[in-house]
Scaffold this motif. Structure first.
Motif, mmCIF file in Angstrom:
data_model
loop_
_atom_site.group_PDB
_atom_site.id
_atom_site.type_symbol
_atom_site.label_atom_id
_atom_site.label_comp_id
_atom_site.label_asym_id
_atom_site.label_seq_id
_atom_site.Cartn_x
_atom_site.Cartn_y
_atom_site.Cartn_z
ATOM 1 N N ASN A 38 1.029 -1.201 0.233
ATOM 2 C CA ASN A 38 0.398 0.322 -0.149
ATOM 3 C C ASN A 38 1.159 1.314 0.024
ATOM 4 O O ASN A 38 2.268 1.273 0.900
ATOM 5 C CB ASN A 38 -0.881 0.453 1.043
ATOM 6 N N GLY A 89 1.227 5.343 -0.794
ATOM 7 C CA GLY A 89 0.377 6.945 -0.277
ATOM 8 C C GLY A 89 1.838 7.771 -0.832
ATOM 9 O O GLY A 89 2.960 7.338 -0.535
ATOM 10 N N VAL A 143 -2.728 4.222 -1.924
ATOM 11 C CA VAL A 143 -3.673 4.764 -0.454
ATOM 12 C C VAL A 143 -4.418 6.388 -1.195
ATOM 13 O O VAL A 143 -5.427 6.488 -0.793
ATOM 14 C CB VAL A 143 -3.249 4.358 0.499
ATOM 15 N N PHE A 144 -3.128 6.742 -1.225
ATOM 16 C CA PHE A 144 -3.003 8.190 -1.622
ATOM 17 C C PHE A 144 -2.160 8.779 -2.921
ATOM 18 O O PHE A 144 -1.185 8.287 -2.422
ATOM 19 C CB PHE A 144 -3.445 9.291 -0.804
ATOM 20 N N ILE A 177 -6.452 5.061 -9.218
ATOM 21 C CA ILE A 177 -6.129 6.046 -7.918
ATOM 22 C C ILE A 177 -8.112 6.618 -9.168
ATOM 23 O O ILE A 177 -8.370 6.341 -9.485
ATOM 24 C CB ILE A 177 -5.113 6.755 -7.861
ATOM 25 N N SER A 178 -8.928 6.483 -7.256
ATOM 26 C CA SER A 178 -9.931 7.616 -7.247
ATOM 27 C C SER A 178 -9.724 9.108 -7.608
ATOM 28 O O SER A 178 -8.701 8.673 -6.394
ATOM 29 C CB SER A 178 -10.671 6.866 -6.654
ATOM 30 N N GLU A 238 -11.631 10.337 -4.935
ATOM 31 C CA GLU A 238 -11.361 10.861 -3.699
ATOM 32 C C GLU A 238 -9.763 10.533 -2.892
ATOM 33 O O GLU A 238 -9.678 11.268 -1.705
ATOM 34 C CB GLU A 238 -11.921 9.910 -2.781
ATOM 35 N N ASN A 239 -9.000 9.849 -3.455
ATOM 36 C CA ASN A 239 -8.028 9.225 -2.701
ATOM 37 C C ASN A 239 -6.896 10.792 -3.721
ATOM 38 O O ASN A 239 -5.524 9.765 -3.449
ATOM 39 C CB ASN A 239 -7.382 8.155 -2.826
ATOM 40 N N TRP A 240 -7.229 10.867 -4.811
ATOM 41 C CA TRP A 240 -5.904 12.183 -5.754
ATOM 42 C C TRP A 240 -6.719 14.079 -4.361
ATOM 43 O O TRP A 240 -7.225 14.767 -3.950
ATOM 44 C CB TRP A 240 -6.755 12.344 -6.715
ATOM 45 N N TYR A 241 -4.837 14.591 -4.228
ATOM 46 C CA TYR A 241 -4.977 15.533 -3.380
ATOM 47 C C TYR A 241 -4.739 16.849 -4.755
ATOM 48 O O TYR A 241 -3.270 16.488 -4.639
ATOM 49 C CB TYR A 241 -5.006 15.402 -2.058
ATOM 50 N N LYS A 298 -3.068 8.445 6.717
ATOM 51 C CA LYS A 298 -3.255 7.446 5.467
ATOM 52 C C LYS A 298 -2.115 6.418 5.660
ATOM 53 O O LYS A 298 -2.527 5.630 5.322
ATOM 54 C CB LYS A 298 -3.134 8.984 4.227
#
Length: 101
Positions: free
Chosen positions: A4, A6, A29-30, A48-49, A51-54, A72
């Protein structure tokens, strides 16, 4: 075993690409980057979705950035260690953290 991961300042996914070259399975995960074209490329290449992208790690969630990053990473079952380093030769402070599974 599937890792996993990030990433912040994710770019177009060099770290993810390295994992693929080493035939290591992973789950994003992000990820985060503030360039809209980078985001388009990343989404085209990795699972990746939204909601998991910033988009902006600096202003993420009204100053709750670090708390969210820690949460996270902890969700990946890693033991997190971090330290703020003086990086004056590179334009300011840098945060370095390591997750150990």
């Amino acid at each position: 075993m599937k890792l996993n991961i990030g990433t912040v300042f994710s770019g177009i996914g060099a770290f993810e690409q390295a994992l693929e070259k080493m035939n290591l399975a992973y789950n994003v995960v992000f990820a985060c980057d503030n360039d809209k074209y980078v985001k388009q490329s990343y989404f085209a290449n990795y699972d990746i979705s939204e909601e998991n992208w910033y988009n902006d790690i600096i202003q993420l969630n009204k100053g709750e950035t670090w708390k969210i990053i820690l949460e996270k990473f902890k969700s990946t079952n890693y033991n997190i260690k971090f330290q703020l380093l003086n990086a004056k030769d590179y334009g300011g402070s840098r945060l370095v953290f390591l997750g150990i599974f």
